[in-house]
Design an enzyme around this catalytic site. Sequence first.
Site, mmCIF file in Angstrom:
data_model
loop_
_atom_site.group_PDB
_atom_site.id
_atom_site.type_symbol
_atom_site.label_atom_id
_atom_site.label_comp_id
_atom_site.label_asym_id
_atom_site.label_seq_id
_atom_site.Cartn_x
_atom_site.Cartn_y
_atom_site.Cartn_z
ATOM 1 N N LEU A 1 -64.732 45.756 13.054
ATOM 2 C CA LEU A 1 -65.670 44.199 13.116
ATOM 3 C C LEU A 1 -65.544 43.118 12.284
ATOM 4 O O LEU A 1 -65.827 43.411 10.767
ATOM 5 C CB LEU A 1 -67.210 44.715 13.376
ATOM 6 C CG LEU A 1 -68.038 43.691 13.509
ATOM 7 C CD1 LEU A 1 -67.885 42.971 14.912
ATOM 8 C CD2 LEU A 1 -69.713 43.992 13.319
ATOM 9 N N HIS B 1 -65.974 33.175 12.619
ATOM 10 C CA HIS B 1 -67.086 33.900 12.381
ATOM 11 C C HIS B 1 -67.855 33.179 11.071
ATOM 12 O O HIS B 1 -66.930 32.467 10.289
ATOM 13 C CB HIS B 1 -66.702 35.347 11.640
ATOM 14 C CG HIS B 1 -67.803 35.927 10.918
ATOM 15 N ND1 HIS B 1 -68.797 36.714 11.930
ATOM 16 C CD2 HIS B 1 -68.456 36.279 9.576
ATOM 17 C CE1 HIS B 1 -69.692 36.984 11.526
ATOM 18 N NE2 HIS B 1 -69.472 37.048 9.919
#
Length: 202
Positions: free
Chosen positions: A144, A109
Amino acid sequence: MKRIVILISGRGSNMQAIVQAAKIEQWPAEIVAVISNRNDAAGLEYASSMGIPTSVVVSKNFPTREAFDAVLQATIDSYSPDLVVLAGFMRILSASFVQHYTNRIMNIHPSLLPSFVGMATHKQALDAGVKLHGITVHFVTPELDHGPIIDQVAVKVLATDTEESLAQRLLIQEHIAYPRAVRWFIEGKLKIEGNRVDVDTD
Ligand code: GAR
């Protein structure tokens, strides 16, 4: 030989970095498939050119997230992977899908989690005025952009930075950190204890 399946949605530069590292460093592992949720993912061509089997499960053809995830899961499992690697895979995954791969699915990420989850992370960082931004490699859990953090690399945010310049500088770090983390997994060097991951690097 450990078996790795890589999921992509687009360019696939992280996937390429992992494929290259596995080859050059002669990992005891094989990239057994690259799977995309989009037909037009540019990375598919690279995977094919390297002789890696590819599959596409077109997410937009499915009425629900669960229906897509079920077919994606069956496709992944047909390759019997030890590890599933999300490399720019731009889909939120259902809890049951993620739980099926507990402790054997990882993601990269483009932020220093837990800051800046979701999309447009470079804009989020610039808007927040942070002086450090970065990348995170983590195990995937149903929430998430959460899950035990394997590695992070920070870069200084410069006064002149734009979303594009930050993305470029971070991508260089992604291409180093992600293959390294996958290799740690393959070599059994990652120990997960609750939310923490110990890396046994000696
Ligand atoms: C990478 O910067 C990755 O960190 C990001 O997408 C890009 C994919 O590039 N992932 C996410 O934003 C996941 N939420 P790539 O296709 O060239 O690897």
